[in-house]
Design an enzyme around this catalytic site. Structure first.
Site, PDB file in Angstrom:
ATOM      1  N   ASP A 171       0.756  -0.947  -0.004  1.00  0.00           N
ATOM      2  CA  ASP A 171       0.031  -0.183  -0.097  1.00  0.00           C
ATOM      3  C   ASP A 171       0.935   1.204   0.025  1.00  0.00           C
ATOM      4  O   ASP A 171       1.232   1.748   1.010  1.00  0.00           O
ATOM      5  CB  ASP A 171      -1.076  -0.065   1.094  1.00  0.00           C
ATOM      6  CG  ASP A 171      -1.910   1.151   1.271  1.00  0.00           C
ATOM      7  OD1 ASP A 171      -1.806   2.243   0.450  1.00  0.00           O
ATOM      8  OD2 ASP A 171      -2.823   1.060   1.774  1.00  0.00           O
ATOM      9  N   HIS A 176       0.485   8.291   3.027  1.00  0.00           N
ATOM     10  CA  HIS A 176       1.129   7.732   4.062  1.00  0.00           C
ATOM     11  C   HIS A 176       2.677   8.097   4.359  1.00  0.00           C
ATOM     12  O   HIS A 176       3.115   7.473   5.581  1.00  0.00           O
ATOM     13  CB  HIS A 176       0.959   6.167   4.329  1.00  0.00           C
ATOM     14  CG  HIS A 176      -0.316   5.738   4.354  1.00  0.00           C
ATOM     15  ND1 HIS A 176      -1.403   5.907   5.045  1.00  0.00           N
ATOM     16  CD2 HIS A 176      -1.012   5.235   3.205  1.00  0.00           C
ATOM     17  CE1 HIS A 176      -2.664   5.674   4.721  1.00  0.00           C
ATOM     18  NE2 HIS A 176      -2.359   4.922   3.647  1.00  0.00           N
TER      19      HIS A 176
END
Length: 264
Positions: A171, A176
């Protein structure tokens, strides 16, 4: 096409291969300790069932890449996982995926992406701002928060580098790790993957149930707020006969709600 037209569409099939190293890296990224040899040592390795969710991340990513929603602002709303059999230590995993449902929340749409394999069935709920208003069903309501006090509350620390480590497992959404992308998603700085938080809180829940985290059978949870690397997550556990309920918060701010888990 409007968001509702994606309902029922196939996202195709994919076979993903992985090695023992990948399963061990995953365990470390979600909080396993070096002393837990059956999670971090190949000679005794048991693969955490939630590792499957990193192998299946291609499915919601494929939907976003196809233009169903704006990948810069869409967020992971909820996750479900049913374990059918243990994951092998290494090898190949064949999967197929589809858009099971699309719910119309007015200002947003929720895409339910389902992935099936011989080892698990999993479903992502993707909250997509700006994609609603197409006249579809609103779908199920969020579960109510537990009304009774938790029997146990456990603090789970997160690491400063945890998001950067976890994203190496598949991911790699920029929000992030990149402050600019995080701000575009409405957050002040990069935040931890919801699936990383969800997997991390399973360690104390399994311990309280007298189970091994690799014995997971079913898991559900909603992502109610961001966790930033370095935060300490307070996990409220509500043991039950058939399943254990849980919620997680940082101070008074909920980050996981409607959680339910069962083990073998």
């Amino acid at each position: 096409m409007n968001a509702g037209e994606w309902a029922g569409r196939s996202l195709g099939e994919r076979t993903v291969d992985y090695a023992e190293r990948d399963a061990i890296l995953y365990a470390l990224a979600v909080g396993a300790k070096a002393a837990q040899l059956d999670l971090v040592f190949e000679e005794r390795l048991r693969v955490l069932p939630t590792f499957a969710l990193t192998l299946a991340q291609w499915a919601p990513d494929a939907l976003g890449s196809a233009g169903a929603f704006d990948t810069r602002t869409a967020v992971h709303g909820a996750q479900r996982l049913e374990v059918l059999r243990p994951l092998p230590r290494s090898g190949e995993l064949a999967m197929k995926a589809r858009v099971r449902d699309v719910w119309d929340k007015g200002s947003a749409a929720i895409f339910d992406v389902e992935v099936e394999s011989d080892c698990f069935v999993a479903a992502w709920s993707i909250y997509a701002p700006g994609a609603g208003g197409f006249g579809g069903d609103r779908g199920p309501s969020a579960p109510r928060r537990a009304s009774e006090p938790a029997r146990v509350t456990v603090n789970v620390p997160t690491g400063e580098n945890q998001a950067a480590l976890y994203r190496l497992l598949g991911d790699r959404h920029h929000m992030h790790v990149d402050p600019v992308a995080a701000r575009a998603a409405g957050q002040p700085r990069p935040f931890l993957h919801g699936l990383c938080t969800l997997a991390a809180v399973l360690f104390p829940i399994a311990a309280g149930a007298g189970a091994h985290p690799a014995d997971l059978r079913r898991l559900t949870g909603r992502f109610a707020g961001p966790v930033f690397p370095g935060d300490v997550v307070a996990v409220a556990i509500h043991p039950g006969e058939a399943a254990t309920g849980f919620e997680a918060s940082i101070g008074d701010r909920p980050v996981l709600t409607g959680g339910e888990v069962s083990f073998q």
